[in-house]
Design a protein around this motif. Structure first.
Motif, PDB file in Angstrom:
ATOM      1  N   ALA A 196      24.986  -2.197  16.783  1.00 38.65           N
ATOM      2  CA  ALA A 196      26.238  -1.906  15.515  1.00 38.65           C
ATOM      3  C   ALA A 196      25.598  -3.249  14.398  1.00 38.65           C
ATOM      4  O   ALA A 196      25.718  -3.870  14.595  1.00 38.65           O
ATOM      5  CB  ALA A 196      26.884  -2.729  16.613  1.00 38.65           C
ATOM      6  N   GLN A 197      25.692  -2.095  13.522  1.00 38.03           N
ATOM      7  CA  GLN A 197      25.192  -2.951  12.100  1.00 38.03           C
ATOM      8  C   GLN A 197      25.867  -3.277  11.114  1.00 38.03           C
ATOM      9  O   GLN A 197      26.764  -2.149  10.868  1.00 38.03           O
ATOM     10  CB  GLN A 197      24.164  -1.909  11.469  1.00 38.03           C
ATOM     11  N   SER A 198      26.603  -4.046  11.144  1.00 34.30           N
ATOM     12  CA  SER A 198      27.481  -4.280   9.771  1.00 34.30           C
ATOM     13  C   SER A 198      27.273  -4.691   8.829  1.00 34.30           C
ATOM     14  O   SER A 198      25.742  -4.743   8.024  1.00 34.30           O
ATOM     15  CB  SER A 198      28.519  -5.692  10.250  1.00 34.30           C
ATOM     16  N   LEU A 199      27.613  -3.885   7.564  1.00 34.37           N
ATOM     17  CA  LEU A 199      27.065  -4.504   6.393  1.00 34.37           C
ATOM     18  C   LEU A 199      28.069  -5.456   5.390  1.00 34.37           C
ATOM     19  O   LEU A 199      27.892  -5.382   3.960  1.00 34.37           O
ATOM     20  CB  LEU A 199      27.356  -2.586   5.324  1.00 34.37           C
ATOM     21  N   ASP A 200      28.776  -5.987   5.460  1.00 33.08           N
ATOM     22  CA  ASP A 200      29.333  -7.359   5.485  1.00 33.08           C
ATOM     23  C   ASP A 200      28.358  -8.658   5.369  1.00 33.08           C
ATOM     24  O   ASP A 200      27.893  -8.303   6.120  1.00 33.08           O
ATOM     25  CB  ASP A 200      30.751  -7.704   6.423  1.00 33.08           C
ATOM     26  N   LYS A 201      28.283  -9.203   4.548  1.00 34.51           N
ATOM     27  CA  LYS A 201      27.381 -10.147   4.400  1.00 34.51           C
ATOM     28  C   LYS A 201      28.415 -11.744   5.051  1.00 34.51           C
ATOM     29  O   LYS A 201      28.945 -12.238   4.035  1.00 34.51           O
ATOM     30  CB  LYS A 201      26.739 -10.537   2.647  1.00 34.51           C
ATOM     31  N   VAL A 202      27.137 -11.927   5.911  1.00 39.75           N
ATOM     32  CA  VAL A 202      27.777 -13.693   6.333  1.00 39.75           C
ATOM     33  C   VAL A 202      26.824 -14.591   6.179  1.00 39.75           C
ATOM     34  O   VAL A 202      25.499 -13.976   6.244  1.00 39.75           O
ATOM     35  CB  VAL A 202      28.129 -12.899   7.288  1.00 39.75           C
ATOM     36  N   ASP A 203      27.606 -15.430   6.061  1.00 42.47           N
ATOM     37  CA  ASP A 203      26.536 -17.015   6.169  1.00 42.47           C
ATOM     38  C   ASP A 203      26.309 -17.495   7.245  1.00 42.47           C
ATOM     39  O   ASP A 203      27.537 -18.351   8.019  1.00 42.47           O
ATOM     40  CB  ASP A 203      26.959 -17.459   4.617  1.00 42.47           C
ATOM     41  N   GLY A 204      25.330 -18.171   7.799  1.00 36.05           N
ATOM     42  CA  GLY A 204      25.264 -19.071   9.331  1.00 36.05           C
ATOM     43  C   GLY A 204      25.395 -18.014  10.529  1.00 36.05           C
ATOM     44  O   GLY A 204      25.272 -16.883   9.633  1.00 36.05           O
ATOM     45  N   LYS A 205      25.683 -18.797  11.267  1.00 36.77           N
ATOM     46  CA  LYS A 205      25.542 -18.160  12.889  1.00 36.77           C
ATOM     47  C   LYS A 205      27.027 -17.483  13.068  1.00 36.77           C
ATOM     48  O   LYS A 205      27.413 -17.459  12.614  1.00 36.77           O
ATOM     49  CB  LYS A 205      25.548 -18.910  13.412  1.00 36.77           C
ATOM     50  N   VAL A 206      26.672 -16.770  13.810  1.00 29.28           N
ATOM     51  CA  VAL A 206      28.221 -15.618  14.248  1.00 29.28           C
ATOM     52  C   VAL A 206      27.551 -15.083  15.131  1.00 29.28           C
ATOM     53  O   VAL A 206      26.992 -15.056  16.482  1.00 29.28           O
ATOM     54  CB  VAL A 206      28.460 -13.881  13.422  1.00 29.28           C
ATOM     55  N   SER A 207      29.006 -14.943  16.324  1.00 26.83           N
ATOM     56  CA  SER A 207      29.284 -14.847  17.856  1.00 26.83           C
ATOM     57  C   SER A 207      29.769 -13.601  17.960  1.00 26.83           C
ATOM     58  O   SER A 207      30.428 -12.420  16.268  1.00 26.83           O
ATOM     59  CB  SER A 207      29.908 -15.403  18.327  1.00 26.83           C
ATOM     60  N   CYS A 208      29.104 -12.330  19.030  1.00 21.68           N
ATOM     61  CA  CYS A 208      29.647 -10.779  18.400  1.00 21.68           C
ATOM     62  C   CYS A 208      30.415 -10.425  19.519  1.00 21.68           C
ATOM     63  O   CYS A 208      30.422 -11.526  21.090  1.00 21.68           O
ATOM     64  CB  CYS A 208      28.210 -10.465  18.547  1.00 21.68           C
TER      65      CYS A 208
END
Length: 192
Positions: free
Chosen positions: A170-182
């Motif tokens: 599941a690939q998002s095209l929203d640019k994010v900074d830092g760590k994420v949880s899915c």
């Protein structure tokens, strides 16, 4: 009695003689308007077909047409080990009960942000626990440490046989900074 035509034809009749100004003008070009209208109509019909298929997928399924909403599942790194001076007795945790229906068919196995693009990606393991070959659509959201939603993506797989496991991204095209949880937010399963 036969009809006779005059030998000297009036001006404008018969083949034109070349003029002093150069070659005769070229005939007008054909218009492509018919092709444009035809392909436009074909595109509209195709778009309506895709919308109809997405609607059927979103509404119908082999579980009576009920798409499930799954509780959040977060994949994160394990906590740091306790210091040597602090001794704790190990606590026994009850094994988590797998949800029934399509809810338990999808698990997050990896969650990362691409260092170059900044796009988050979730690795999803789909296990068909039904008795029929099925198609899956798994909705995933990406959240930060405070729980704020940063983006979303979908993983899909078709013709997954009964008891078969499939890995999907599941690939998002929203640019994010830092760590994420899915988090898996919704799993839709329908018979192939």
């Amino acid at each position: 009695m036969s009809q006779q035509y005059p030998q000297n034809q009036p001006q404008g009749w018969g083949p034109q003689q070349p003029q002093w100004g150069g070659p005769p003008p070229a005939p007008p070009k054909k218009s492509n308007a018919g092709k444009i209208v035809g392909f436009g109509c074909l595109g509209v019909v195709g778009l309506l077909l895709v919308i109809g298929i997405v609607g059927v997928v979103a509404v119908g399924g082999d579980d009576g047409g009920e798409a499930s909403s799954r509780p959040s599942v977060t994949v994160s790194k394990p906590a740091a080990a306790p210091e040597k001076g602090a001794e704790e007795e190990p606590k026994e945790e009850a094994p988590a009960k797998e949800p029934s229906g399509p809810d338990g068919d999808a698990k997050i196995t990896g969650c990362e942000v691409n260092g170059t693009t900044g796009w988050p990606k979730a690795d999803v393991l789909i296990t068909n626990r039904s008795s029929k070959t099925s198609n899956y659509i798994v909705s995933v959201e990406f959240v930060d440490a405070s729980g704020k939603r940063l983006g979303e993506a979908f993983a899909a797989s078709n013709n997954v046989a009964a008891r078969q496991e499939v890995e999907a991204d599941a690939q998002s095209l929203d640019k994010v900074d830092g760590k994420v949880s899915c988090k898996v937010t919704k799993v839709t399963r329908y018979a192939s």
